[in-house]
Motif scaffolding. Structure first.
Motif: not given
Length: 338
Positions: A132, A135-137, A179, A328
């Motif tokens: 994961l 940036w999505q956390c 990323y 997340p």
């Protein structure tokens, strides 16, 4: 000058037996020297352990590896074996944030890798939760914006992981780190922050979304497609340890009781670096996935069974929604691993 028939006959016989003179015999050499793709500029070498540098070359090629930082230089040599593989072991190195140079040469070819640091190297493996991206956390945007403050955190992304730039070591920056594995970045940052004298931290991200534990080991007769294709090529690179985050999609959760200890033993035996630390992330309680309780128990059982294992418990971290297996909030996960 006349040349006798008997002399010509002897020359012809020698030619037929030995063949024509090759460029190598004539004093010219050629080689297919190559260095493992895990060695690139900006990489981090493991401190305080023998540092294998390895690759392939024509059998018998003399290969030299030289590491230089400041006024310090160390160099070692060895020959390529009959199978075309070579390995040169540099002696244990002290941690440093000063940029060094690693030069590998042999058979007329030279590879130069710049901005090489020495510190702690960790392998990140498993499936989608370790992949994961930052940036999505939760809190990822702030962490990405702040990533440039940690230039001695570096990451090598394998193509298998499938996110960001792969195949080279990258320096932490907003453009690069967004990323990276969120767990990995938060782990490396916390590791440095916890050190009285911070050292560089290198991460090798080699994970596959949706993969099963059987994909990652040849233990018990498994073919271990990702282990054979993606972990074995990293060996025998010097590392500090492994972070393992996996188990969310196992078809037979009860098999985890034997598969996880088997995997750890398999990796350690093949890596030949002793019982290096193996950190696992406990699965959280997810609505509709009651079998996670079996995986969690198998993880705890492995800690009791195998030495030098640690586990980051995350069952207290809120999962929103309760059915989401990719929660997340990875910052506390990375911090607990550190």
């Amino acid at each position: 000058m006349k040349i006798g028939i008997s002399y010509l006959f002897r020359v012809i016989v020698v030619f037929l037996l030995l063949g024509p003179v090759t460029p190598a015999i004539a004093g010219k050499t050629s080689t297919s020297l190559a260095v493992s793709p895990y060695f690139t500029s900006h990489m981090i070498l493991q401190r305080d352990r023998i540092v294998p540098v390895f690759g392939t070359a024509t059998t018998g090629t003399l290969v030299t590896a030289t590491y230089t930082v400041g006024s310090f230089t160390v160099s070692r040599t060895d020959y390529a074996e009959a199978d075309g593989k070579w390995r040169v072991d540099l002696p244990p190195l002290s941690a440093t944030t000063e940029a060094g140079t690693l030069v590998v040469s042999g058979g007329g070819k030279t590879f130069t890798f710049a901005d090489v640091l020495v510190g702690e190297v960790w392998v990140l493996s498993g499936q989608s939760n370790i992949n994961l991206p930052l940036w999505q956390c939760t809190g990822g945007a702030a962490a990405v914006a702040d990533a440039g403050r940690y230039p001695s955190i570096r990451l090598y992304m394998t193509k298998l992981s499938g996110v960001g730039t792969s195949g080279t070591w990258l320096v932490s920056s907003p453009a690069n780190s967004q990323y990276w594995s969120g767990v990995g970045f938060f782990f490396a940052r916390a590791l440095q922050q916890d050190m009285m004298d911070p050292v560089p931290v290198g991460l090798i991200q080699v994970a596959k979304n949706g993969s099963l534990i059987a994909d990652w080991t040849t233990f018990g007769g498994n073919r271990g497609r990702y282990y054979v294709g993606n972990i074995i090529p990293i060996q025998p690179m010097a590392i500090r340890g492994v972070i393992w985050y996996q188990g969310e999609t196992e078809a037979d959760p009860y098999a985890y009781y034997r598969m996880l200890p088997g995997l750890i033993g398999n990796w350690r035996a093949d890596w030949k670096q002793g019982s290096f630390p193996f950190y696992i992330v406990q699965l959280p309680p997810i609505s509709g996935r009651d079998y996670y309780a079996v995986i969690r128990d198998a993880q705890v059982s492995t800690i009791d069974e195998v030495n030098n294992i640690e586990m980051a418990g995350i069952i207290d971290i809120d999962t929103v929604p309760s059915t989401e297996i990719h929660q997340p909030n990875k910052e506390p996960v990375g911090e607990r691993l550190a």
